[in-house]
Design a protein around this motif. Structure first.
Motif: not given
Length: 910
Positions: A77-83, A119-126, A216-217
């Motif tokens: 899943p991605i936020d195609m809007g941000l992309t 804005d950031y959509y999704g969970s990230y690491s490192k 996250r916004s």
């Protein structure tokens, strides 16, 4: 409007649009190449599109609760809007919003939202998550609070750091039988921690495995960071958690949290946990973790009902710290509050019954005081402080303050949704790092990484050169407060000069609490994991940057009182240092300055030489000559009593005046046969380097110094540079001033235009852009030779450098405040063309083809100017009568009179 319609699946992108020539609908399919990354696929997809769209519509979103542009693409899943907005720089909307609002209104709403939100959509690491935390840091000039999840503790994936301006501490670590002393910006007690438990279960531990969805916004208009999570626990229970954070811009010791939980498929018992954790250490930067990072000693913990206080102090600087919290439950009946005090932390929790579908909110106000800015009892200050009543009050305070700030600083851009967002992001973080009504109470300046992370240990460098002009344009009193940090360390700079055998004042390359040199003598090469000698402290040009900032502040404000009391004294002491560093050669009848490094940083000395340091660095010598000229000019306009008093305080004599005149005219520079200015004496004896060879071997060659050292070689042997050096003075000075100085030094340039073109091209071929500052300086230099395409490319790389973390993880350790300030300066001073470095504003636009208009304000000589610049015209207005030179015309303005001046555009290709 001209829409591009997208239907996105895991395997392909269907797209349709109207052909402008035939007025027919074109339907096409782009097949996603599974062997390539999603980014590579989208970059390739972009090449298939015409360039006339002004809105993208997503036809098959899978999530309308968080955002109407989320799709499944490439099995994720991605936020195609941000992309798509980052790809095409135009608004992207979902089909549901179009149905609800209409395409024009939906696009307009998205332009407004995207321009003000990170804005950031999704969970990230490192490091990617670390970097996003840096960019979503909130603060108010007193503190910076990294944009971590409140449920997070320090791990390799999350780093909830808290930093207060000016709070440093020194610790010693023994490594390989060597005592290494480091002075760090201290990570203060973590008071933003909150989490939950359900039905006597363990407290929720943040993990990507249980985060079903997250958005996250950061709202830059209000300063509120909102994190919305849908959590699916292993036991099947689902809940929605919404966290909001805001730094109180009025009561700058405070920030406030709002934590809302909503059980989605269960009822039962819940508990919300809150902590003040004083056991934390400095651990944001991985390569620093072998050093001692435990700076805090907790002195006491206290609880009084819904209030808690942790008292601590730093180990060696002995800064006393008080962190207090107050918990409120505005919509929870029958809650039960319990508290536990430990040696280094306070834990509190609120228990209550929840019903499926209902929302339950806990609010926490946090206050922080230190003995650096607070004379009274810190415990009393925390208890007595007039807290805002609730989270809504904190937001209201923040909104009112931000409204005033944005009215002064906002660069309003049309035609590029990404650039608009990132310009505001740069302005937002400049404000997080320092603020006018805060810094008047502090003895602090802005570190190269703001209040956002621990890289460079929070130290203050020459990066002030790139950010202070922005502050001066909008908040001149803030610049004055920041310059006072340097004045308050003038004695330390004198001591440093004396320790090195010089007179006057020599400011350190890295400064922290006391103004002594904090540069290390060794540097860890991450490629070899070996310690290499670090001679960066020989970048004595930091003193020239301070002098430049003093002059620039005075020139823009005409603050005679500051120059009388502080500025001239600093300039004279800095000049004495350069006089004492200058050596006369009776054979050449020229002066030389040795044992320095230039801004380049790759070259620390001559090949195979025993001692480090370079001779006659062009940037250093040119700026030294500029400094001497500037002081002579000031002495012509300052009253004699001011001159006499400052000469006395600086122990400056008539002999020093004569020395400045002689040295400034005869400082040595080196040129080759093609009229290329040498970066330093002996530069043209160095070998050329085959960059293509190293690109094939290593890919990224931006840090060629580390690469060469890892091969047992040295950058000292080659003609290469990390960033702008030889031509850096052209960033600081007007072209005329630069050429006049060369002429005065005995190097007249017959054809300045050809000289600049040849030198820019020569050094561009030898520069790896190992610093983000390199791109922005060369963007400006490229404009000088009308290479508008290169200028645009380098500018955009600099503008997006933290957003895309182009240096491979450095944003994780804090923002790059210098390049943020520099991009703002290039936009207003070079693209819009408003130059503030002379006696009056001079406007010569180099307007980007991709943009429509730029609108902004600035302050000059006590007058507030408003500009609106486009490809063909400049609109100007001033709140006092003024004269401005625009495209060669002297334009007289009456108070509040608006004038439009049309011009022939010199556009930047994009």
């Amino acid at each position: 409007m001209k829409p591009l319609y997208l239907t996105v699946t895991d395997k392909h992108i269907k797209y349709s649009y109207e052909d402008l020539d035939t007025k027919t609908t074109i339907d096409k399919v782009y097949n996603i190449n599974a062997a390539k990354t999603l980014g590579e696929n989208l970059d390739n997809f972009k090449t298939k599109l015409p360039n006339y769209f002004d809105v993208v519509v997503i036809l098959n979103p899978i999530d309308v609760e968080l955002r109407d542009t989320i799709v499944s693409c490439g099995n994720q899943p991605i936020d195609m809007g941000l992309t798509m907005e980052n790809l095409l720089h135009i608004p992207t909307v979902g089909v549901h919003d179009v149905a609800r609002l209409g395409i024009k209104q939906a696009a307009s709403a998205e332009i407004e939202h995207a321009g003000w939100h990170l804005d950031y959509y999704g969970s990230y690491s490192k490091k990617r998550q670390y970097g996003q935390e840096s960019l979503q840091t909130i603060g108010n000039g007193y503190f910076g609070l990294r944009g971590s999840y409140v449920e997070a503790r320090e791990t390799d994936d999350y780093y909830p750091g808290t930093y207060v301006a000016g709070v440093f501490d020194q610790l010693t670590t023994n490594i390989n039988n060597r005592d290494i002393v480091n002075e760090d910006l201290v990570n203060l007690p973590n008071a933003q921690f909150m989490t939950f438990s359900i039905d006597d279960g363990d407290p929720f531990n943040l993990s990507p495995d249980v985060i079903e969805n997250v958005y996250r916004s950061l709202d830059m208009r209000t300063g509120v960071l909102t994190i919305t999570m849908i959590i699916s626990l292993p036991n099947g229970k689902r809940l929605k958690v919404v966290t909001k954070k805001v730094a109180d811009m009025k009561n700058y010791h405070n920030y406030s949290l709002q934590y809302t939980v909503q059980p989605l498929n269960f009822s039962g018992e819940m508990r919300i946990f809150s902590e003040i954790d004083g056991s934390i250490e400095n651990a944001n930067v991985e390569r620093y973790r072998s050093f001692n990072g435990k700076h805090l000693i907790v002195d006491d913990t206290k609880v009084d009902g819904n209030r808690a206080i942790l008292l601590a102090h730093t180990k060696n600087s002995h800064v006393n710290i008080a962190v207090g919290t107050r918990i409120q439950c505005p919509n929870i009946d029958g809650s039960e509050l319990s508290s536990n005090r430990f040696q280094e932390k306070i834990a509190q929790s609120i228990g209550f019954h929840v019903v499926e579908g209902r929302k339950y909110t806990v609010e926490k106000t946090v206050s922080m005081y230190t003995s650096l800015e607070t004379d009274s009892s810190l415990e009393f200050a925390v208890n007595d402080h007039s807290h805002h009543k609730n989270f809504a009050d904190a937001v209201a305070n923040s909104m009112r303050c931000w409204q005033k700030i944005w009215k002064k600083v906002d660069i309003e851009l049309s035609g590029d949704i990404t650039a608009q967002k990132l310009l505001r992001l740069n302005e937002f973080h400049a404000t997080v790092s320092a603020q006018e009504h805060v810094n008047k109470d502090l003895d602090a300046s802005v570190g190269a990484r703001g209040l956002h992370g621990e890289a460079y240990r929070g130290h203050i460098f020459w990066d002030e050169l790139f950010i202070l002009p922005y502050y001066t344009m909008h908040f001149p009193d803030l610049t004055k407060h920041l310059l006072m940090y340097r004045y308050n360390r003038l004695d330390a700079a004198k001591d440093y000069a004396e320790q090195n055998g010089y007179k006057g004042a020599m400011y350190p390359w890295q400064s922290a609490m006391y103004g002594d040199e904090q540069s290390q003598s060794l540097h860890l090469n991450p490629i070899t994991n070996q310690w290499d000698p670090d001679n960066s402290r020989k970048q004595r040009h930091v003193s020239l940057a301070i002098a430049y900032n003093i002059w620039n502040y005075y020139n823009m404000t005409q603050d005679n009182e500051f120059m009388k009391q502080y500025g001239l004294e600093m300039l004279l002491n800095i000049a004495k240092m350069w006089i004492s560093m200058s050596e006369y050669d009776p054979q050449t009848k020229q002066y030389s300055i040795s044992n320095v490094m230039g801004p380049d940083e790759f070259h620390e000395g001559y090949p195979d030489a025993k001692d480090s340091g370079l001779k006659n660095n062009a940037y250093t010598n040119i700026m030294t000559s500029w400094l001497f000229n500037t002081i002579h000019h000031l002495l012509e306009i300052e009253p004699q009593e001011v001159i006499d008093e400052n000469f006395k305080r600086a122990d400056f004599t008539k002999d020093n005046l004569n020395d400045m005149k002689n040295i400034g005219q005869d400082l040595k520079l080196e040129f080759n046969s093609e009229n290329i200015l040498g970066q330093f004496e002996g530069y043209f004896k160095l070998k050329d380097i085959d960059f293509d060879y190293y690109r094939r071997q290593y890919g990224d060659i931006s840090r060629m110094d580390r690469i060469l050292k890892s091969e047992g070689d040295s950058p000292d042997k080659y003609q290469l540079a990390k960033q702008a050096d030889t031509l850096m003075a052209l960033y600081n000075l007007t072209e005329k001033n630069f050429m006049d100085i060369l002429d005065q030094m005995g190097y007249p340039i017959e054809n300045p235009e050809q000289f600049i073109k040849d030198n820019v091209n020569y050094y561009l071929q030898r520069t790896t852009h190992g610093s983000t500052l390199s791109r922005i300086v060369y963007s400006m230099l490229a404009l000088k030779v009308n290479d508008t395409k290169l200028s645009w490319q380098l500018f955009y790389e600099a503008l997006t450098s933290d957003y895309y973390d182009i240096q491979g993880g450095t944003t994780a350790e804090g923002i790059h405040l210098g390049v943020m300030g520099a991009t703002l300066n290039v936009v207003t001073s070079y693209f819009a063309g408003v130059d503030f470095r002379g006696d009056q504003l001079v406007v010569e636009p180099h307007f980007p083809e991709a943009w429509n208009t730029l609108a902004f304000n600035l302050s000059f000589h006590g007058t507030r100017f408003y500009f609106r610049v486009s490809k063909e015209s400049v609109i100007v207005k001033a709140d006092h009568a003024a004269v401005v030179k625009i495209c060669g015309q002297q334009i007289s303005l009456n108070e509040d009179e608006e004038k439009t001046i049309n011009y022939e555009p010199l556009v930047a290709e994009s």
